[in-house]
Design an enzyme around this catalytic site. Structure first.
Site, PDB file in Angstrom:
ATOM      1  CB  CYS A   1      -0.454   0.393   5.319  1.00 44.58           C
ATOM      2  SG  CYS A   1       0.701  -0.344   4.429  1.00 44.58           S
TER       3      CYS A   1
ATOM      4  CD  GLU B   1      -1.439  -2.315   2.121  1.00 44.86           C
ATOM      5  OE1 GLU B   1      -0.142  -2.610   1.827  1.00 44.86           O
ATOM      6  OE2 GLU B   1      -1.952  -2.805   3.096  1.00 44.86           O
TER       7      GLU B   1
HETATM    8  N1  THU Z   1       2.514  -6.179   4.137  1.00 47.14           N
HETATM    9  C1  THU Z   1       1.682  -5.353   3.321  1.00 47.14           C
HETATM   10  O1  THU Z   1       2.408  -5.356   2.175  1.00 47.14           O
HETATM   11  N2  THU Z   1       0.870  -4.861   3.487  1.00 47.14           N
HETATM   12  C2  THU Z   1       0.302  -4.726   4.749  1.00 47.14           C
HETATM   13  O2  THU Z   1      -0.730  -4.120   4.969  1.00 47.14           O
HETATM   14  C3  THU Z   1       0.645  -5.832   5.702  1.00 47.14           C
HETATM   15  C4  THU Z   1       2.078  -6.364   5.448  1.00 47.14           C
HETATM   16  C5  THU Z   1       3.718  -7.050   3.828  1.00 47.14           C
HETATM   17  C6  THU Z   1       4.854  -6.552   4.572  1.00 47.14           C
HETATM   18  C7  THU Z   1       5.796  -7.645   4.318  1.00 47.14           C
HETATM   19  O3  THU Z   1       6.353  -7.708   3.380  1.00 47.14           O
HETATM   20  C8  THU Z   1       4.862  -8.861   4.644  1.00 47.14           C
HETATM   21  O4  THU Z   1       3.564  -8.376   4.211  1.00 47.14           O
HETATM   22  C9  THU Z   1       4.665  -9.671   6.053  1.00 47.14           C
HETATM   23  O5  THU Z   1       4.476  -8.471   6.948  1.00 47.14           O
END
Ligand code: THU
Length: 265
Positions: free
Chosen positions: A219, A185
């Site tokens: 985020c 995000e």
């Molecule tokens: N992650 C996201 O890309 N968005 C989120 O809202 C939650 C977590 C990713 C970060 C990391 O690469 C993996 O998911 C585990 O946290």
């Protein structure tokens, strides 16, 4: 002037033109980075600050996460509008597959790569007619295929739509230093700023391994600042997407308005 110096000067001029896209209302530090790819196209990244200062995204992180979530690893050079910071140099030196040569304080060359003449910014804005939430989460799901996830093996994709039909996507990009990992995000939102797009009203998130997965706390804080009027749609797999307003995602959120330089007396 020798050809190398010519290209270096050209890059420096280009990166300066991107600084005005930065979102730096707290510090006024308008900074940009350009990643030059082997074919001469390039990817810009600008500084994106947040009221919760620690969530600010450096121009370098913004550019690298845009490049990696496009699957572009064919990097020749990186140029910054200001001298690279220690933490930016640490970010690049921890990337596997690259060895870097620092020229002066603002140019990083990939050892052994040639330095092409810069052409155009990589075109990443898609135009989608007849947009609907299902199409939005599908684009987010497709974006998750580009996640760079050696640490978690947990792909996340995000699509951000603008009323004019423009769409930007992003995926999570991981790093051996976990504090440098950027979620899908925040990656998509900061990419939209680097590409000069305005405030979005629609954000789509897909966690293919966790249908119904929602944005993390970091985020949420960034979404509420950069896209306070957005509807955030979550991919529920085979069910219809579910939505929440950005402000509902973080009730009682911290607002930085009083910290903005324009507000200070
Ligand atoms: N992650 C996201 O890309 N968005 C989120 O809202 C939650 C977590 C990713 C970060 C990391 O690469 C993996 O998911 C585990 O946290």
């Amino acid at each position: 002037m020798d050809p190398f110096q010519n290209v270096a000067n050209n890059l420096l001029q280009k990166v300066l033109t991107y600084t005005e896209r930065s979102y730096a209302p707290y510090s006024g530090r308008m900074e940009a980075v350009i990643i030059l790819l082997e074919d001469g196209s390039f990817i810009p990244g600008v500084r994106v600050e947040n009221a919760s200062f620690q969530l600010s995204i450096s121009a370098l992180l913004n550019a690298f996460t845009t490049a990696f979530s496009l699957g572009r690893k064919d990097i020749s050079a990186v140029i910054s509008s200001v001298p690279f910071s220690e933490s930016e140099l640490a970010y690049t030196s921890a990337l596997s597959g690259y060895s870097w040569e620092l020229v002066g304080s603002q140019l990083l060359l990939v050892a052994g790569a040639h330095l092409p003449v810069p052409t155009e910014a990589v075109e990443i804005i898609k135009h989608v007619d007849h947009f609907d939430p299902q199409r939005g989460v599908e684009l987010a799901r497709t974006a998750s295929h580009h996640a760079l996830i050696p640490q978690s093996n947990f792909p996340v994709g995000c699509a951000i739509a603008f009323p004019s039909g423009e769409v930007i996507t992003g995926a999570n990009v991981e790093h051996s230093d976990w504090s440098q990992i950027l979620c899908a995000e925040r990656n998509a939102l900061s990419t939209a700023i680097s590409y000069g797009l305005g405030e979005t009203k629609a954000i789509y998130v897909s966690c293919p391994k966790l249908p119904g997965g929602t944005p993390c706390g970091a985020c949420r804080q960034v979404i509420v600042e950069l896209a306070p009027h957005a509807t955030v749609w979550m991919d529920l797999g085979s069910d219809a997407p579910a939505s929440m307003m950005a402000t509902e995602l973080l009730p009682g959120h911290f607002s930085g308005d009083v910290l903005k330089r324009t507000q200070k007396s």
